[in-house]
Design an enzyme around this catalytic site. Structure first.
Site, PDB file in Angstrom:
ATOM      1  N   ASP A   1       0.837  -1.207   0.000  1.00 41.45           N
ATOM      2  CA  ASP A   1       0.000   0.000   0.000  1.00 41.45           C
ATOM      3  C   ASP A   1       0.871   1.257   0.000  1.00 41.45           C
ATOM      4  O   ASP A   1       0.356   2.375  -0.053  1.00 41.45           O
ATOM      5  CB  ASP A   1      -1.023  -0.007   1.142  1.00 41.45           C
ATOM      6  CG  ASP A   1      -0.395  -0.014   2.520  1.00 41.45           C
ATOM      7  OD1 ASP A   1       0.841  -0.155   2.615  1.00 41.45           O
ATOM      8  OD2 ASP A   1      -1.144   0.106   3.516  1.00 41.45           O
TER       9      ASP A   1
ATOM     10  N   ASP B   1      -0.992  -6.089  -0.047  1.00 38.24           N
ATOM     11  CA  ASP B   1      -1.325  -5.439   1.224  1.00 38.24           C
ATOM     12  C   ASP B   1      -2.827  -5.248   1.368  1.00 38.24           C
ATOM     13  O   ASP B   1      -3.499  -4.828   0.428  1.00 38.24           O
ATOM     14  CB  ASP B   1      -0.680  -4.048   1.267  1.00 38.24           C
ATOM     15  CG  ASP B   1       0.498  -3.985   2.201  1.00 38.24           C
ATOM     16  OD1 ASP B   1       0.564  -4.783   3.151  1.00 38.24           O
ATOM     17  OD2 ASP B   1       1.374  -3.123   1.969  1.00 38.24           O
TER      18      ASP B   1
ATOM     19  N   LYS C   1      -1.098  -9.314   3.028  1.00 39.04           N
ATOM     20  CA  LYS C   1      -0.305  -8.868   4.172  1.00 39.04           C
ATOM     21  C   LYS C   1      -1.147  -7.928   5.033  1.00 39.04           C
ATOM     22  O   LYS C   1      -1.836  -7.055   4.505  1.00 39.04           O
ATOM     23  CB  LYS C   1       0.972  -8.164   3.717  1.00 39.04           C
ATOM     24  CG  LYS C   1       1.779  -7.570   4.884  1.00 39.04           C
ATOM     25  CD  LYS C   1       3.197  -7.216   4.496  1.00 39.04           C
ATOM     26  CE  LYS C   1       3.358  -5.890   3.812  1.00 39.04           C
ATOM     27  NZ  LYS C   1       2.895  -4.720   4.605  1.00 39.04           N
TER      28      LYS C   1
ATOM     29  N   GLU D   1      -0.989  -5.404   8.546  1.00 45.94           N
ATOM     30  CA  GLU D   1      -0.199  -4.746   9.589  1.00 45.94           C
ATOM     31  C   GLU D   1      -0.882  -4.942  10.936  1.00 45.94           C
ATOM     32  O   GLU D   1      -2.113  -4.809  11.027  1.00 45.94           O
ATOM     33  CB  GLU D   1      -0.099  -3.239   9.308  1.00 45.94           C
ATOM     34  CG  GLU D   1       0.700  -2.900   8.065  1.00 45.94           C
ATOM     35  CD  GLU D   1       0.834  -1.394   7.842  1.00 45.94           C
ATOM     36  OE1 GLU D   1       0.493  -0.602   8.755  1.00 45.94           O
ATOM     37  OE2 GLU D   1       1.279  -1.009   6.752  1.00 45.94           O
TER      38      GLU D   1
ATOM     39  N   GLU E   1       9.664  -3.960  10.244  1.00 45.52           N
ATOM     40  CA  GLU E   1      10.062  -2.667   9.670  1.00 45.52           C
ATOM     41  C   GLU E   1      10.662  -1.750  10.720  1.00 45.52           C
ATOM     42  O   GLU E   1      10.056  -1.499  11.766  1.00 45.52           O
ATOM     43  CB  GLU E   1       8.840  -2.001   9.003  1.00 45.52           C
ATOM     44  CG  GLU E   1       9.196  -0.653   8.381  1.00 45.52           C
ATOM     45  CD  GLU E   1       8.167  -0.134   7.380  1.00 45.52           C
ATOM     46  OE1 GLU E   1       7.202  -0.852   7.047  1.00 45.52           O
ATOM     47  OE2 GLU E   1       8.345   1.011   6.925  1.00 45.52           O
TER      48      GLU E   1
HETATM   49  O1  KIV Z   1       3.605  -1.085   1.615  1.00 47.12           O
HETATM   50  C1  KIV Z   1       4.777  -1.475   1.555  1.00 47.12           C
HETATM   51  O2  KIV Z   1       5.512  -1.227   0.585  1.00 47.12           O
HETATM   52  C2  KIV Z   1       5.301  -2.249   2.672  1.00 47.12           C
HETATM   53  C3  KIV Z   1       6.766  -2.522   2.688  1.00 47.12           C
HETATM   54  C4  KIV Z   1       7.508  -1.323   3.104  1.00 47.12           C
HETATM   55  C5  KIV Z   1       7.105  -3.692   3.530  1.00 47.12           C
HETATM   56  O3  KIV Z   1       4.572  -2.614   3.533  1.00 47.12           O
END
Ligand code: KIV
Length: 274
Positions: free
Chosen positions: A54, A93, A123, A125, A192
């Protein structure tokens, strides 16, 4: 004479491959990708994982944060990536508020991404508080990558993009989060911007791979935002970004040359005309 040399087929990367790489000690390479051509080149040279991050909200759409990115935006970009990729694992994401609201919303939105794009995983968070959501997604057949440490969707809570978990309490919480997420079924976790020592501790404490961005050398893999490592996000210079090219300069030079050539009528030439 017959040539006995057999050309090795490129490896098709799945979540199982990634888990195996931790076990065998092979480092995992991951970069973000948001469009067809970049994804094609990443795949051609053998990247293990392409993350449709994202971060596209920042580097493609020009937003200050990743918060405005929608599920439709993610699906649009992931479809372009998917058309180009033959071997890499594609991870997409889940954007802000597409999964935090309820398990139902998480399944509906992750389900859309899996069904409409056909990628390998999503993914999310967040720490232990999203474990139930992760467990449910995995149960219904949607592989999940976790993301701990600096989680940009929580920028309004953190207030800065500085290194996370530098104090004992937050470090302990992060180790616990990683263990809980691994137990809930994630196949990998992005770490991160956290201290290297802490990243090593997490990496040694869980059976699934860690993929670091600003988290030192001991993670099982590394990820960067592709526009950062190509030198396109010129003013963004955190120490964890290694620039493998200076494409902003190359692009500016090419654009300037083109403008000059058009103005001076050097382009197009007879050869470039019909
Ligand atoms: O959105 C993204 O690019 C990420 C990476 C920085 C791991 O989550």
């Amino acid at each position: 004479m017959k040539n006995n040399k057999t050309k090795q087929k490129p490896r098709v990367v799945t979540t199982k491959t990634v888990l195996k790489m931790k076990q065998t000690g092979e480092k995992i390479s991951m970069l973000t990708g948001y469009d067809f051509l970049v994804a094609k080149y990443l795949d051609e040279v053998g990247i293990d994982i392409i993350l449709v991050g994202d971060s596209l909200g920042n580097v493609v759409q020009g937003y200050e944060t990743t918060l405005p990115v929608t599920v439709d935006d993610m699906i649009y970009h992931a479809k372009a990536v998917k058309r180009a990729v033959k071997n890499a694992l594609i991870v997409v994401d889940m954007p802000f508020m597409s999964f935090q609201t309820s398990t139902d919303d998480a399944v509906r939105n992750a389900g859309r991404i899996m069904k409409e794009v056909g990628v390998g995983a999503v993914k999310l968070e967040g720490g232990a508080y999203i474990a139930d959501i992760v467990r449910h997604l995995v149960k219904v057949g949607i592989p999940v990558m976790g993301h701990l440490g600096l989680t940009p969707q929580a920028i309004n809570k953190f207030g800065t993009y500085e290194v996370r978990a530098t104090d004992d309490a937050e470090a302990e919480e992060l180790v616990n989060d990683a263990k809980v997420l691994a137990e809930a079924g994630v196949f990998a976790i992005v770490l991160e911007k956290i201290p290297s020592e802490l990243a090593k501790r997490v990496t040694d404490s869980i059976p699934v791979p860690t993929i670091g961005i600003g988290a030192g050398t001991d993670c099982d893999g590394q990820v960067l935002v592709v526009y950062d490592m190509l030198g396109l996000t010129e003013e963004f210079k955190p120490r964890f970004v290694r620039r493998y090219a200076e494409l902003a300069n190359v692009m500016r030079g090419a654009f300037k040359q083109y403008i000059d050539d058009v103005k001076s009528q050097k382009f197009p030439s007879d050869k470039e005309s019909y």
